[in-house]
Enzyme design. Structure first.
Site, PDB file in Angstrom:
ATOM      1  N   HIS A   1     -11.671 -68.522 106.053  1.00 39.00           N
ATOM      2  CA  HIS A   1     -11.018 -69.615 106.797  1.00 39.00           C
ATOM      3  C   HIS A   1     -11.269 -69.468 108.291  1.00 39.00           C
ATOM      4  CE1 HIS A   1      -7.759 -72.763 107.074  1.00 39.00           C
ATOM      5  NE2 HIS A   1      -7.972 -72.433 108.349  1.00 39.00           N
TER       6      HIS A   1
ATOM      7  N   HIS B   1     -12.545 -71.785 112.143  1.00 39.63           N
ATOM      8  CA  HIS B   1     -12.816 -73.053 112.851  1.00 39.63           C
ATOM      9  C   HIS B   1     -13.924 -72.798 113.865  1.00 39.63           C
ATOM     10  CE1 HIS B   1      -9.311 -75.341 111.305  1.00 39.63           C
ATOM     11  NE2 HIS B   1      -8.859 -74.108 111.119  1.00 39.63           N
TER      12      HIS B   1
ATOM     13  N   GLN C   1      -8.534 -83.219 110.862  1.00 36.15           N
ATOM     14  CA  GLN C   1      -7.505 -82.527 111.659  1.00 36.15           C
ATOM     15  C   GLN C   1      -6.302 -83.421 111.985  1.00 36.15           C
ATOM     16  OE1 GLN C   1      -7.284 -79.110 113.854  1.00 36.15           O
ATOM     17  NE2 GLN C   1      -5.391 -80.069 113.160  1.00 36.15           N
TER      18      GLN C   1
ATOM     19  N   HIS D   1      -5.699 -77.172 104.568  1.00 37.36           N
ATOM     20  CA  HIS D   1      -4.606 -76.648 105.378  1.00 37.36           C
ATOM     21  C   HIS D   1      -3.349 -77.222 104.735  1.00 37.36           C
ATOM     22  CE1 HIS D   1      -7.776 -75.875 108.226  1.00 37.36           C
ATOM     23  NE2 HIS D   1      -6.939 -75.293 109.046  1.00 37.36           N
TER      24      HIS D   1
ATOM     25  N   GLU E   1       1.406 -75.646 106.629  1.00 37.27           N
ATOM     26  CA  GLU E   1       1.407 -74.719 107.773  1.00 37.27           C
ATOM     27  C   GLU E   1       2.591 -75.118 108.646  1.00 37.27           C
ATOM     28  OE1 GLU E   1      -2.105 -74.541 110.195  1.00 37.27           O
ATOM     29  OE2 GLU E   1      -1.481 -72.692 111.168  1.00 37.27           O
TER      30      GLU E   1
ATOM     31  N   ASP F   1      -9.310 -67.531 110.979  1.00 41.25           N
ATOM     32  CA  ASP F   1      -8.835 -68.845 111.410  1.00 41.25           C
ATOM     33  C   ASP F   1      -9.401 -69.237 112.775  1.00 41.25           C
ATOM     34  OD1 ASP F   1      -7.566 -71.263 111.227  1.00 41.25           O
ATOM     35  OD2 ASP F   1      -5.526 -70.498 111.381  1.00 41.25           O
TER      36      ASP F   1
ATOM     37  N   TRP G   1      -5.758 -72.544 119.711  1.00 41.09           N
ATOM     38  CA  TRP G   1      -4.671 -71.993 118.913  1.00 41.09           C
ATOM     39  C   TRP G   1      -4.503 -70.484 119.073  1.00 41.09           C
ATOM     40  CZ3 TRP G   1      -8.159 -75.678 117.212  1.00 41.09           C
ATOM     41  CH2 TRP G   1      -7.616 -76.928 116.921  1.00 41.09           C
TER      42      TRP G   1
HETATM   43 FE   FE2 Z   1      -7.097 -73.352 110.081  1.00 43.21          FE
END
Ligand code: FE2
Length: 425
Positions: free
Chosen positions: A59, A61, A154, A212, A215, A311, A317
């Site tokens: 996982h 990005h 997203q 996702h 979360e 991630d 993030w």
């Molecule tokens: Fe993610």
């Protein structure tokens, strides 16, 4: 048997075997055993070090990686400000800069023995700029890294105008996996509807799913239940992953006791992202603060395949990270309190073999017939590897060495004379 190209001699394997030789010919492992003849063209002395299959990040990005500070820094540290910040950055993206950052990250990954990555790619920008850029990155890194792309809406496939059409176009272009974000849709009903719709698209196209999902710290965010039920309904068992699932941390125990068997029946894969979720979750709490990671030991005990993902690395993030899956495993171990010997080994599997299962990788492992892809670590077993974030002394892909690092050690300059420290017993 004809001569091997490469023999990695006297290594320990993650499954506990010790003093084993691994012979390679034409990019594949041909034999694993004790005392193999040392007739290979090249012999690498393993000397009791750990030889592991490559690290796998299930996982990530890659479209946002290494963008930290662009156009500004996340002040609140929350998921929602991160999504808003990414929305500010998206119009400013250029393919050249995105590709350059992704390739730089892939170099970090290779150096760390991270040779398979599933990355989500945002498909809500109608230009599909990030999709085209990451398809180009996938092509360029293919000799070293198995890069799998997930079409990730997203901003919500229902909430964001045009997102569904963009997602379909991304899949037409060759993106591998169907993504989603049900908890970010406007209502619980929309979230459930998005799961149904996206699973149907995957079933029609013969693709895998990785959403996702939940979360959130909201114990009533239950889209994982819908994801598991749709998986069973559409016959997608073993092909669907639920990423994050942090709401499970806060759920009612009785409800979870019903949910876990459903997830197991659906052969749902779980990807927890400990570095991110220990920082993003619980932000509305005062004290006590919830940890916000999904229920990893309980899922594993139920026979559910659980991987740990990185991630994010240096993006809206998460401001840290360095493609080190041992750091990910260490954080997962701590947050889940997986401290027994067996549980610590499971944490190592969560960033290697379990993650490979999430991605459906073929030829992964250290058995005869597998690809000759492996990492020689400056540690003797998986627990020591996690404890030391062990140096990757050598990284091989298809039997060819593609990275090496010097052993980590320090020299103490004491009056009694120099002494070498390497933190191993
Ligand atoms: Fe993610």
């Amino acid at each position: 048997m004809s001569q091997a190209d490469l023999l990695i001699a006297r290594v320990n394997l993650p499954d506990g075997r010790t003093g084993v030789d691994v012979a390679v010919r034409e990019g594949r492992i041909v034999e694993v055993g004790v005392g193999l003849p040392r007739t290979a063209a090249e012999v690498v002395e393993g000397a009791g070090l750990l030889l592991s299959p490559p690290f796998v990040d299930a996982h990530f990005h890659m479209d946002s990686t290494l963008s930290y500070g662009l156009p500004r820094i996340n002040q609140s540290g929350t998921l929602l400000e991160g999504i808003a910040l990414w929305g500010e950055l998206k119009p400013l993206l250029t393919p050249e800069a995105l590709i350059e950052r992704a390739l730089r990250y892939c170099d970090w990954a290779v150096a760390r023995g991270l040779l398979a990555i599933r990355t989500h790619v945002d498909v809500c920008d109608p230009r599909l700029l990030a999709v085209d850029a990451l398809l180009e990155v996938k092509r360029r890194v293919a000799p070293w890294i198995d890069l799998q792309l997930v079409a990730f809406p997203q901003d919500g496939v229902l909430r964001s105008p045009g997102a569904l059409a963009n997602l379909q176009r991304a899949l037409d272009k060759g993106v591998d996996v169907v993504g989603g974000i049900p908890h970010f849709e406007r209502t619980m009903a929309d979230g459930a509807e998005s799961v149904r719709m996206l699973c149907e698209i995957a079933a029609e196209r013969g693709l895998r799913v990785d959403m996702h999902c939940d979360e959130s710290d909201d114990p009533l965010s239950r889209h994982v239940e819908t994801l598991a039920a749709q998986t069973v309904r559409l016959g997608l068992q073993g092909r669907v992953a639920g990423s994050h699932l942090t709401s499970m941390h806060s759920m009612d125990n009785y409800y979870v006791s019903k949910l876990l068997p459903l997830m197991a029946e659906a052969q749902l894969h779980v990807v927890a992202n400990p570095l991110i979720n220990i920082t993003l979750q619980g932000r509305h709490d005062t004290y006590p603060k919830r940890r916000g990671m999904t229920r990893v030991p309980e899922q594993m005990a139920q026979g559910i395949n659980v991987a740990f993902g990185h991630d994010c690395v240096m993006d809206p993030w998460y401001s840290l990270g360095s493609a080190c899956m041992l750091e990910v495993a260490a954080m997962g171990l701590h947050v889940a309190q997986m401290t027994s010997q067996a549980a610590m080994r499971q944490c190592f599997e969560a960033v290697t073999s379990n993650a490979a299962r999430v991605m459906g990788l073929q030829g992964y492992g250290l058995e005869p017939g597998c690809n000759a892809d492996f990492v020689l670590l400056q540690a003797s077993d998986p627990v020591e590897a996690i404890r030391l974030r062990a140096t990757r002394l050598g990284v091989w892909r298809r039997g060819v060495r593609i990275a090496s690092s010097p052993a980590a050690q320090a020299t103490l300059l004491k009056p009694t004379g120099p002494a070498v420290v390497n933190w191993r017993l």
